[in-house]
Design a protein around this motif. Structure first.
Motif, PDB file in Angstrom:
ATOM      1  N   GLY A  91       0.807  -1.199   0.000  1.00  0.00           N
ATOM      2  CA  GLY A  91       0.000   0.000   0.000  1.00  0.00           C
ATOM      3  C   GLY A  91       0.846   1.257   0.000  1.00  0.00           C
ATOM      4  N   LEU A  92       0.180   2.383  -0.067  1.00  0.00           N
ATOM      5  CA  LEU A  92       0.866   3.674  -0.069  1.00  0.00           C
ATOM      6  C   LEU A  92       1.584   3.878   1.264  1.00  0.00           C
ATOM      7  CD1 LEU A  92       1.242   6.266  -1.774  1.00  0.00           C
ATOM      8  CD2 LEU A  92      -0.741   7.207  -0.587  1.00  0.00           C
ATOM      9  N   GLY A  93       2.854   4.254   1.185  1.00  0.00           N
ATOM     10  CA  GLY A  93       3.631   4.481   2.381  1.00  0.00           C
ATOM     11  C   GLY A  93       4.459   3.296   2.817  1.00  0.00           C
ATOM     12  N   ALA A  94       4.426   2.191   2.047  1.00  0.00           N
ATOM     13  CA  ALA A  94       5.217   1.018   2.404  1.00  0.00           C
ATOM     14  C   ALA A  94       6.699   1.275   2.169  1.00  0.00           C
ATOM     15  CB  ALA A  94       4.758  -0.194   1.596  1.00  0.00           C
ATOM     16  N   ALA A  95       7.544   0.472   2.808  1.00  0.00           N
ATOM     17  CA  ALA A  95       8.990   0.623   2.679  1.00  0.00           C
ATOM     18  C   ALA A  95       9.484  -0.112   1.429  1.00  0.00           C
ATOM     19  CB  ALA A  95       9.683   0.072   3.919  1.00  0.00           C
ATOM     20  N   GLY A  96      10.761   0.086   1.115  1.00  0.00           N
ATOM     21  CA  GLY A  96      11.369  -0.619  -0.009  1.00  0.00           C
ATOM     22  C   GLY A  96      11.520   0.214  -1.256  1.00  0.00           C
ATOM     23  N   PHE A  97      11.362   1.542  -1.144  1.00  0.00           N
ATOM     24  CA  PHE A  97      11.471   2.423  -2.298  1.00  0.00           C
ATOM     25  C   PHE A  97      12.653   3.367  -2.120  1.00  0.00           C
ATOM     26  CE2 PHE A  97       7.072   1.150  -2.068  1.00  0.00           C
ATOM     27  CZ  PHE A  97       6.766   0.836  -3.381  1.00  0.00           C
ATOM     28  N   ASP A  98      13.403   3.578  -3.194  1.00  0.00           N
ATOM     29  CA  ASP A  98      14.527   4.498  -3.104  1.00  0.00           C
ATOM     30  C   ASP A  98      14.060   5.948  -3.025  1.00  0.00           C
ATOM     31  OD1 ASP A  98      13.501   4.588  -5.630  1.00  0.00           O
ATOM     32  OD2 ASP A  98      15.431   4.561  -6.670  1.00  0.00           O
ATOM     33  N   ASN A  99      12.932   6.249  -3.654  1.00  0.00           N
ATOM     34  CA  ASN A  99      12.372   7.598  -3.663  1.00  0.00           C
ATOM     35  C   ASN A  99      10.858   7.443  -3.755  1.00  0.00           C
ATOM     36  OD1 ASN A  99      11.701  10.283  -4.056  1.00  0.00           O
ATOM     37  ND2 ASN A  99      13.438  10.685  -5.400  1.00  0.00           N
ATOM     38  N   ALA A 100      10.240   7.266  -2.603  1.00  0.00           N
ATOM     39  CA  ALA A 100       8.865   6.783  -2.559  1.00  0.00           C
ATOM     40  C   ALA A 100       7.885   7.675  -3.316  1.00  0.00           C
ATOM     41  CB  ALA A 100       8.420   6.629  -1.106  1.00  0.00           C
ATOM     42  N   ALA A 101       7.909   8.975  -3.069  1.00  0.00           N
ATOM     43  CA  ALA A 101       6.950   9.869  -3.724  1.00  0.00           C
ATOM     44  C   ALA A 101       7.153   9.890  -5.233  1.00  0.00           C
ATOM     45  CB  ALA A 101       7.076  11.270  -3.139  1.00  0.00           C
ATOM     46  N   TYR A 102       8.397   9.859  -5.655  1.00  0.00           N
ATOM     47  CA  TYR A 102       8.696   9.851  -7.088  1.00  0.00           C
ATOM     48  C   TYR A 102       8.153   8.582  -7.746  1.00  0.00           C
ATOM     49  CZ  TYR A 102      11.416   9.668 -11.401  1.00  0.00           C
ATOM     50  OH  TYR A 102      11.802   9.568 -12.710  1.00  0.00           O
ATOM     51  N   ARG A 103       8.272   7.446  -7.087  1.00  0.00           N
ATOM     52  CA  ARG A 103       7.761   6.191  -7.642  1.00  0.00           C
ATOM     53  C   ARG A 103       6.238   6.136  -7.600  1.00  0.00           C
ATOM     54  NH1 ARG A 103      12.078   4.657 -10.520  1.00  0.00           N
ATOM     55  NH2 ARG A 103      13.955   4.690  -9.235  1.00  0.00           N
ATOM     56  N   TRP A 104       5.666   6.625  -6.498  1.00  0.00           N
ATOM     57  CA  TRP A 104       4.219   6.508  -6.323  1.00  0.00           C
ATOM     58  C   TRP A 104       3.424   7.521  -7.141  1.00  0.00           C
ATOM     59  CZ3 TRP A 104       0.888   3.077  -4.690  1.00  0.00           C
ATOM     60  CH2 TRP A 104       1.319   2.050  -3.859  1.00  0.00           C
ATOM     61  N   GLN A 105       4.086   8.426  -7.841  1.00  0.00           N
ATOM     62  CA  GLN A 105       3.326   9.347  -8.689  1.00  0.00           C
ATOM     63  C   GLN A 105       2.814   8.654  -9.951  1.00  0.00           C
ATOM     64  OE1 GLN A 105       5.552  12.587 -10.394  1.00  0.00           O
ATOM     65  NE2 GLN A 105       7.357  11.322 -10.758  1.00  0.00           N
ATOM     66  N   ARG A 106       3.147   7.363 -10.146  1.00  0.00           N
ATOM     67  CA  ARG A 106       2.716   6.589 -11.320  1.00  0.00           C
ATOM     68  C   ARG A 106       1.932   5.360 -10.871  1.00  0.00           C
ATOM     69  NH1 ARG A 106       8.980   6.568 -13.355  1.00  0.00           N
ATOM     70  NH2 ARG A 106       9.165   8.810 -13.758  1.00  0.00           N
ATOM     71  N   PRO A 107       0.778   5.531 -10.262  1.00  0.00           N
ATOM     72  CA  PRO A 107       0.067   4.375  -9.703  1.00  0.00           C
ATOM     73  C   PRO A 107      -0.776   3.601 -10.712  1.00  0.00           C
ATOM     74  CG  PRO A 107      -1.161   6.359  -9.226  1.00  0.00           C
ATOM     75  CD  PRO A 107       0.079   6.800  -9.962  1.00  0.00           C
ATOM     76  N   GLY A 108      -0.950   4.118 -11.923  1.00  0.00           N
ATOM     77  CA  GLY A 108      -1.881   3.502 -12.858  1.00  0.00           C
ATOM     78  C   GLY A 108      -1.533   2.075 -13.239  1.00  0.00           C
ATOM     79  N   TYR A 109      -0.275   1.855 -13.616  1.00  0.00           N
ATOM     80  CA  TYR A 109       0.146   0.524 -14.066  1.00  0.00           C
ATOM     81  C   TYR A 109       0.086  -0.519 -12.955  1.00  0.00           C
ATOM     82  CZ  TYR A 109       3.434  -3.016 -15.884  1.00  0.00           C
ATOM     83  OH  TYR A 109       4.050  -4.170 -16.272  1.00  0.00           O
ATOM     84  N   PRO A 110       0.675  -0.271 -11.774  1.00  0.00           N
ATOM     85  CA  PRO A 110       0.574  -1.289 -10.720  1.00  0.00           C
ATOM     86  C   PRO A 110      -0.857  -1.514 -10.236  1.00  0.00           C
ATOM     87  CG  PRO A 110       1.610   0.715  -9.892  1.00  0.00           C
ATOM     88  CD  PRO A 110       1.536   0.858 -11.366  1.00  0.00           C
ATOM     89  N   LEU A 111      -1.681  -0.466 -10.256  1.00  0.00           N
ATOM     90  CA  LEU A 111      -3.072  -0.648  -9.842  1.00  0.00           C
ATOM     91  C   LEU A 111      -3.814  -1.541 -10.831  1.00  0.00           C
ATOM     92  CD1 LEU A 111      -5.420   0.012  -7.976  1.00  0.00           C
ATOM     93  CD2 LEU A 111      -5.820   2.090  -9.312  1.00  0.00           C
ATOM     94  N   ALA A 112      -3.566  -1.348 -12.123  1.00  0.00           N
ATOM     95  CA  ALA A 112      -4.195  -2.218 -13.129  1.00  0.00           C
ATOM     96  C   ALA A 112      -3.760  -3.662 -12.949  1.00  0.00           C
ATOM     97  CB  ALA A 112      -3.846  -1.716 -14.530  1.00  0.00           C
ATOM     98  N   ALA A 113      -2.476  -3.875 -12.642  1.00  0.00           N
ATOM     99  CA  ALA A 113      -1.983  -5.236 -12.430  1.00  0.00           C
ATOM    100  C   ALA A 113      -2.601  -5.858 -11.177  1.00  0.00           C
ATOM    101  CB  ALA A 113      -0.463  -5.227 -12.326  1.00  0.00           C
ATOM    102  N   ARG A 114      -2.739  -5.067 -10.134  1.00  0.00           N
ATOM    103  CA  ARG A 114      -3.324  -5.598  -8.899  1.00  0.00           C
ATOM    104  C   ARG A 114      -4.784  -5.989  -9.104  1.00  0.00           C
ATOM    105  NH1 ARG A 114      -1.899  -3.564  -2.883  1.00  0.00           N
ATOM    106  NH2 ARG A 114      -3.284  -4.941  -1.716  1.00  0.00           N
ATOM    107  N   LEU A 115      -5.504  -5.181  -9.864  1.00  0.00           N
ATOM    108  CA  LEU A 115      -6.900  -5.520 -10.168  1.00  0.00           C
ATOM    109  C   LEU A 115      -6.982  -6.783 -11.014  1.00  0.00           C
ATOM    110  CD1 LEU A 115      -8.356  -1.970 -10.919  1.00  0.00           C
ATOM    111  CD2 LEU A 115      -8.734  -3.365  -8.882  1.00  0.00           C
ATOM    112  N   LEU A 116      -6.090  -6.894 -11.997  1.00  0.00           N
ATOM    113  CA  LEU A 116      -6.092  -8.080 -12.847  1.00  0.00           C
ATOM    114  C   LEU A 116      -5.729  -9.331 -12.049  1.00  0.00           C
ATOM    115  CD1 LEU A 116      -6.393  -9.218 -15.715  1.00  0.00           C
ATOM    116  CD2 LEU A 116      -3.966  -8.742 -16.070  1.00  0.00           C
ATOM    117  N   ALA A 117      -4.830  -9.198 -11.087  1.00  0.00           N
ATOM    118  CA  ALA A 117      -4.435 -10.335 -10.255  1.00  0.00           C
ATOM    119  C   ALA A 117      -5.451 -10.656  -9.169  1.00  0.00           C
ATOM    120  CB  ALA A 117      -3.082 -10.050  -9.616  1.00  0.00           C
ATOM    121  N   LEU A 118      -6.540  -9.886  -9.091  1.00  0.00           N
ATOM    122  CA  LEU A 118      -7.582 -10.089  -8.082  1.00  0.00           C
ATOM    123  C   LEU A 118      -6.996 -10.038  -6.663  1.00  0.00           C
ATOM    124  CD1 LEU A 118      -9.634 -12.931  -9.798  1.00  0.00           C
ATOM    125  CD2 LEU A 118     -10.031 -10.465  -9.864  1.00  0.00           C
ATOM    126  N   ASN A 119      -6.039  -9.123  -6.504  1.00  0.00           N
ATOM    127  CA  ASN A 119      -5.424  -8.872  -5.198  1.00  0.00           C
ATOM    128  C   ASN A 119      -4.674 -10.093  -4.649  1.00  0.00           C
ATOM    129  OD1 ASN A 119      -4.832  -6.938  -3.271  1.00  0.00           O
ATOM    130  ND2 ASN A 119      -6.548  -7.493  -1.948  1.00  0.00           N
TER     131      ASN A 119
END
Length: 289
Positions: A98-126
């Motif tokens: 989820g938003l705010g999780a660890a493991g990112f080198d630059n979290a805000a910079y990475r999270w400004q592109r949520p469209g692709y991972p959100l589509a994958a998560r929906l396709l994977a049925l969570n």
């Protein structure tokens, strides 16, 4: 032949109607409809061909890694010095966490592109185990859909629809697909926006541009160009509607600012370089690949 042409040219409207009814004279409306059907069929065949080729390449890579789609992610490993992975690992982590999780080198910079991972998560049925394959599947579908949309645009301009293959096969697209990046989905949404623009569906165009910007911020360049286009043509209302499609991205930046303390766009790193300068740092084909 020329006598037949003269006879057809001299035919009265009643004579033409009788010939159309008898099937001896092709109706202009029927001919135009048939042409559209043939063009649509050609676009579908081209998109299906790309779908089969790209999906086949993905399946071959998955098979070579014992059925796992993780090679597309290109994860960095702490036990291998210098192996920092690639950007696909951050889309994978965003789809997992989820938003705010660890493991990112630059979290805000990475999270400004949520469209692709959100589509994958929906396709994977969570389901976390299905997310690597879902990331690949989203890009496979995006490339095929992009080819279909671009071929429709080419057909509207009277150009050969096969030119859409250049969009599917150019080096940047192949690299993005091979490393689980967001560009295929973002550019497919931009292609959908351009098709909506050609058909006069500006609200749908604005929605596509908004989703594209949330997938990759470079799509904002198309938003700015489209808004300027309508503004220069004396259509300020249309320009305002297209410009408003950037609001979801700006609102998302305020969310990132609140969560991480800084906005993602403010953390863009690196500088622009022209192509020969960028290639000068590569040492052979392995570095380029």
């Amino acid at each position: 032949c020329w006598r037949i042409s003269i006879r057809r040219w001299r035919a009265t409207p009643a004579d033409r109607a009788m010939r159309w009814a008898a099937g001896r004279w092709p109706s202009p409306r029927r001919a135009r409809g048939t042409g559209r059907q043939h063009s649509l069929a050609a676009c579908l065949v081209l998109a299906l061909l790309v779908l089969v080729v790209v999906a086949g390449a993905a399946l071959l890579r998955v098979r070579d890694d014992r059925g796992s789609a993780m090679p597309f992610v290109v994860m960095g490993t702490a036990n291998s010095p210098g192996n920092h992975g690639y950007d696909g690992q951050f889309y994978y982590r965003m789809a997992l966490s989820g938003l705010g999780a660890a493991g990112f080198d630059n979290a805000a910079y990475r999270w400004q592109r949520p469209g692709y991972p959100l589509a994958a998560r929906l396709l994977a049925l969570n389901r976390p185990a299905a997310i690597p394959a879902a990331l690949v599947a989203v890009n496979v579908a995006a490339i095929a859909a992009g080819v279909f949309l671009i071929s429709l645009l080419l057909d509207l301009d009277g150009a050969p629809v096969a030119y859409a293959l250049m969009w599917a096969l150019y080096a940047g697209q192949v690299a993005a697909f091979w490393r689980d990046l967001a560009e295929p989905l973002a550019m497919a949404l931009v292609a959908g926006a351009l098709l909506c623009q050609r058909r006069g569906r500006l609200p749908a165009m604005a929605v596509c541009l908004a989703l594209a910007a949330l997938t990759k911020e470079t799509a904002l360049l198309f938003t700015a160009a489209a808004a300027m286009h309508y503004l220069c043509r004396g259509r300020p209302a249309s320009a305002a509607l297209i410009a408003a499609s950037a609001l979801p991205y700006l609102l998302w930046q305020t969310v990132l600012l609140r969560v991480f303390g800084y906005a993602g766009l403010s953390q863009a790193q690196g500088r622009a370089a022209w192509l020969p300068e960028g290639l000068s740092g590569a040492r052979g084909w392995p570095a380029l690949v």
